[in-house]
Scaffold this motif. Structure first.
Motif, PDB file in Angstrom:
ATOM      1  N   HIS A  83       0.946  -1.211  -0.071  1.00  0.00           N
ATOM      2  CA  HIS A  83      -0.034   0.070  -0.085  1.00  0.00           C
ATOM      3  C   HIS A  83       0.891   1.263   0.062  1.00  0.00           C
ATOM      4  O   HIS A  83       1.858   1.233   0.682  1.00  0.00           O
ATOM      5  N   PHE A  85       0.982   6.020  -1.091  1.00  0.00           N
ATOM      6  CA  PHE A  85       0.138   6.839  -1.370  1.00  0.00           C
ATOM      7  C   PHE A  85       0.686   7.889  -2.481  1.00  0.00           C
ATOM      8  O   PHE A  85       2.038   7.852  -2.611  1.00  0.00           O
ATOM      9  N   ILE A  93      -4.043  14.064  -0.119  1.00  0.00           N
ATOM     10  CA  ILE A  93      -3.818  12.680  -1.055  1.00  0.00           C
ATOM     11  C   ILE A  93      -4.733  12.752  -2.309  1.00  0.00           C
ATOM     12  O   ILE A  93      -5.815  13.329  -2.402  1.00  0.00           O
ATOM     13  N   ARG A  96      -4.979   6.663  -2.927  1.00  0.00           N
ATOM     14  CA  ARG A  96      -4.227   5.454  -1.997  1.00  0.00           C
ATOM     15  C   ARG A  96      -4.173   4.461  -3.181  1.00  0.00           C
ATOM     16  O   ARG A  96      -5.155   4.054  -3.668  1.00  0.00           O
ATOM     17  N   THR A 234     -10.932   6.387  -0.787  1.00  0.00           N
ATOM     18  CA  THR A 234     -10.033   7.751  -1.488  1.00  0.00           C
ATOM     19  C   THR A 234     -11.211   8.866  -1.722  1.00  0.00           C
ATOM     20  O   THR A 234     -11.168   9.776  -1.191  1.00  0.00           O
ATOM     21  N   PRO A 244      -2.116  11.395   5.000  1.00  0.00           N
ATOM     22  CA  PRO A 244      -2.163   9.925   5.509  1.00  0.00           C
ATOM     23  C   PRO A 244      -2.000  10.135   7.027  1.00  0.00           C
ATOM     24  O   PRO A 244      -2.686   9.193   7.666  1.00  0.00           O
TER      25      PRO A 244
END
Length: 354
Positions: A83, A85, A93, A96, A234, A244
């Protein structure tokens, strides 16, 4: 409106269809409780053809993505994913992502439907000169997620006993003349597998999964499972100026390297943030929290708002995510949610720890 390549089959099976971030997708088939039970106790299958899918290929791909994404890609082994970003310069963001490393020169990126064009534009804008290529596979690949305790058995049956990838792994295989890509992440909010195939072959493999025992499930079931696990989305939970760190997902950010937004994350890591994303559980069966509902403390002061909510068949009432003042994020804190002109009791369950 974009259409999943599998939609003709969904309609034939009587699915209730609806819009989902610019795509027309199945929302429900047999009903929320039946679909939920299948995905928890047997095997549910979800159409995820709408998720954004990119491939980055070429010399220098590893170094470029290392300087662009938040996680430490060099620690990801070939055949596995992580995972991560994609962030703006202010730390907010963009998306993701799940990044899969097939080799140092080939990466597969899986993202959210709502951010496809934004991510593509950002990648192209920052792409260095040279042979590096960014391919958009979103409409060229059908995708389906299988989750539940029977999903491995059913997928092996469909794939004629081929090997399956390990957790967070990726594999490619050929079957009936089609190249398939298999991943093992649990995109529907439950441990499970994902199968990606050429768009035109989507109906064939989706039907094969059903014949092997998978139960078709819609987006409403996926949302219920996602929010039971407090897995942020998201489009709803990670939008606007949220980072995050605010979302409790700092573990997917390596603070020892530089990338867009890393300075902001460093500052927030040291000083903290005014609000944090928390999982909230309604205490009334009559309350179904929805995005935008206000959250108040017990004295009626507004302390946050719901970013996404759904009914939990397992708990028998609503669950939601909300950004709350830090002092109220302790599990067990009593709150109230305002909806339909009324105020309903709620309690903080935990902060996201998926």
């Amino acid at each position: 409106m974009n259409e999943s390549p599998i939609n003709p089959l969904h309609r034939r099976r009587g699915a209730r269809m609806g819009a989902e971030h610019g795509w027309y997708m199945p929302q429900q088939f047999a009903g929320l409780e039946d679909e939920y039970r299948a995905s928890r106790a047997a095997c549910g299958i979800f159409d995820i053809s709408h998720l954004s899918k990119f491939r980055v290929v070429g010399n220098g791909a590893l170094g470029w993505l290392e300087g662009l994404l938040s996680n430490r890609i060099s620690r990801c082994l070939d055949g596995f994913g992580q995972h991560t970003f994609l962030l703006r310069d202010d730390g907010s963001i963009i998306d993701r992502l799940i990044l899969f490393r097939e080799s140092a020169g080939c990466f597969f990126l899986l993202g959210h439907t709502a951010t496809e064009q934004t991510v593509l534009d950002w990648l192209h804008r920052h792409r260095p000169d040279g042979p590096l290529e960014v391919q958009n596979l979103t409409r060229r690949r059908s995708g389906m997620a299988l989750c539940g305790p029977d999903c491995a058995r059913i997928l092996r049956r469909v794939l004629q006993n081929r090997e399956l990838p390990p957790p967070m792994g990726i594999m490619r295989t050929m079957l009936m003349g089609e190249e398939l890509m298999l991943t093992h992440t649990g995109l529907a909010g439950n441990p499970g597998y994902e199968l990606f195939c050429p768009a035109a072959a989507g109906i064939r493999f989706y039907e094969d999964c059903i014949r092997a025992g998978a139960i078709p499930c819609g987006s409403e079931t996926r949302e219920s499972i996602r929010l039971e696990r407090a897995a942020p989305d998201t489009a709803h939970d990670l939008r606007h100026a949220h980072t995050p760190v605010c979302a409790g997902l700092e573990r997917y950010c390596d603070l020892t390297k530089n990338y867009p937004g890393s300075d902001t994350l460093h500052t927030q890591h040291r000083r903290g943030t005014p609000k944090t994303l928390a999982a909230v559980e309604c205490e009334s069966k009559e309350a179904l929290p929805r995005r935008g509902n206000s959250v108040t403390d017990e004295d009626g002061r507004t302390v946050g708002s719901i970013t996404s909510g759904a009914f939990s068949p397992q708990l028998g009432h609503g669950v939601a995510l909300a950004y709350l003042l830090n002092r109220l994020c302790r599990p067990g804190t009593h709150l109230r949610i305002r909806m339909r002109g009324q105020s309903f009791p709620a309690i903080v369950r935990f902060t996201p720890q998926e």
